[in-house]
Scaffold this motif. Structure first.
Motif, PDB file in Angstrom:
ATOM      1  N   ASP A  37      52.825  80.166  69.975  1.00 37.40           N
ATOM      2  CA  ASP A  37      51.823  81.041  70.589  1.00 37.40           C
ATOM      3  C   ASP A  37      52.155  82.509  70.339  1.00 37.40           C
ATOM      4  O   ASP A  37      51.272  83.297  69.988  1.00 37.40           O
ATOM      5  CB  ASP A  37      51.741  80.771  72.093  1.00 37.40           C
ATOM      6  N   ALA A  38      53.423  82.867  70.482  1.00 36.77           N
ATOM      7  CA  ALA A  38      53.826  84.266  70.279  1.00 36.77           C
ATOM      8  C   ALA A  38      53.605  84.700  68.833  1.00 36.77           C
ATOM      9  O   ALA A  38      53.095  85.808  68.580  1.00 36.77           O
ATOM     10  CB  ALA A  38      55.288  84.448  70.667  1.00 36.77           C
ATOM     11  N   VAL A  39      53.953  83.840  67.886  1.00 35.24           N
ATOM     12  CA  VAL A  39      53.786  84.198  66.475  1.00 35.24           C
ATOM     13  C   VAL A  39      52.313  84.288  66.104  1.00 35.24           C
ATOM     14  O   VAL A  39      51.888  85.263  65.472  1.00 35.24           O
ATOM     15  CB  VAL A  39      54.528  83.177  65.570  1.00 35.24           C
ATOM     16  N   THR A  40      51.535  83.298  66.493  1.00 35.96           N
ATOM     17  CA  THR A  40      50.115  83.332  66.117  1.00 35.96           C
ATOM     18  C   THR A  40      49.366  84.471  66.804  1.00 35.96           C
ATOM     19  O   THR A  40      48.472  85.065  66.216  1.00 35.96           O
ATOM     20  CB  THR A  40      49.410  81.995  66.424  1.00 35.96           C
ATOM     21  N   ARG A  41      49.742  84.785  68.017  1.00 41.80           N
ATOM     22  CA  ARG A  41      49.046  85.836  68.772  1.00 41.80           C
ATOM     23  C   ARG A  41      49.462  87.232  68.292  1.00 41.80           C
ATOM     24  O   ARG A  41      48.619  88.111  68.120  1.00 41.80           O
ATOM     25  CB  ARG A  41      49.330  85.678  70.266  1.00 41.80           C
ATOM     26  N   ASN A  42      50.758  87.451  68.084  1.00 38.06           N
ATOM     27  CA  ASN A  42      51.253  88.803  67.812  1.00 38.06           C
ATOM     28  C   ASN A  42      51.449  89.118  66.330  1.00 38.06           C
ATOM     29  O   ASN A  42      51.310  90.273  65.935  1.00 38.06           O
ATOM     30  CB  ASN A  42      52.570  89.039  68.555  1.00 38.06           C
ATOM     31  N   VAL A  43      51.787  88.124  65.528  1.00 35.94           N
ATOM     32  CA  VAL A  43      52.031  88.381  64.108  1.00 35.94           C
ATOM     33  C   VAL A  43      50.774  88.115  63.282  1.00 35.94           C
ATOM     34  O   VAL A  43      50.368  88.940  62.473  1.00 35.94           O
ATOM     35  CB  VAL A  43      53.218  87.524  63.593  1.00 35.94           C
ATOM     36  N   ASN A  45      47.738  87.502  64.558  1.00 34.40           N
ATOM     37  CA  ASN A  45      46.549  87.947  65.292  1.00 34.40           C
ATOM     38  C   ASN A  45      45.485  86.848  65.366  1.00 34.40           C
ATOM     39  O   ASN A  45      44.291  87.102  65.272  1.00 34.40           O
ATOM     40  CB  ASN A  45      45.969  89.223  64.679  1.00 34.40           C
ATOM     41  N   PRO A  47      44.989  84.072  68.083  1.00 34.16           N
ATOM     42  CA  PRO A  47      45.473  83.443  69.325  1.00 34.16           C
ATOM     43  C   PRO A  47      45.199  81.935  69.356  1.00 34.16           C
ATOM     44  O   PRO A  47      44.134  81.475  68.951  1.00 34.16           O
ATOM     45  CB  PRO A  47      44.711  84.163  70.432  1.00 34.16           C
TER      46      PRO A  47
END
Length: 169
Positions: A37-43, A45, A47
């Motif tokens: 979740d962190a990678v797809t959301r923040n890296v 973009n 979510p």
């Protein structure tokens, strides 16, 4: 203690260990899901809307599945104000009294979880979210884990009686 009771206690303890170790492995699944979740959301973009909710379901499963092994290993929280100063027989006497309160509580919880599971099945209950998952699996797991906790509680009754008789299971 009769052979049947010893076999019962051994079997329930083994099942509690297995379920507890399975629950412990869920930590890695939760960590991987949150990392995704962190990678797809923040890296990337992009979510992933289901990741947090899946982690919540997994945490609930972890909590439910940890109950039987916690009882088996005597790892639960208790008020040690008087208990710590008791002898082994004194602790067994006190535990034999309090385990019946726990059995009553778990029985009430089991009745409620069965009712909740039946409602979820009849109405095909789902969470109100973008992912919209069914709650039937987690409610079924809760019911199964409450049964396991009740079985472990009765195993504790036999262990406490054995301690009072000067034997161990």
């Amino acid at each position: 203690m009769p052979r049947l009771i010893r076999a019962y206690v051994r079997s329930v303890d083994k099942i509690s260990d297995y379920v507890g170790y399975l629950a412990a492995s869920l930590i890695f699944f939760m960590g991987a899901t949150l990392l995704l979740d962190a990678v797809t959301r923040n890296v990337l973009n992009i979510p992933v809307h289901w990741a947090i909710e899946l982690t919540q379901f997994t945490l609930a499963a972890y909590y439910f599945m940890g109950g039987p092994i916690t009882l088996k290993n005597n790892s639960h929280v208790r008020m040690d104000l008087w208990y710590a100063n008791l002898s082994d027989r004194g602790k067994a006497k006190m535990d034999l009294v309090t385990v019946w309160c726990m059995i009553f509580y778990l029985g009430v919880m089991l009745v409620g979880s069965i009712s909740s599971l039946q409602y979820a099945i009849q109405t095909n209950e789902k969470r109100f979210s973008m992912w919209n998952p069914s709650v039937i699996p987690i409610k079924a797991l809760l019911t199964v884990c409450l049964v396991l906790m009740l079985l472990q509680a009765f195993a504790l009754v036999f262990k406490h009686i054995a301690t009072l008789r000067g034997k161990s299971l």
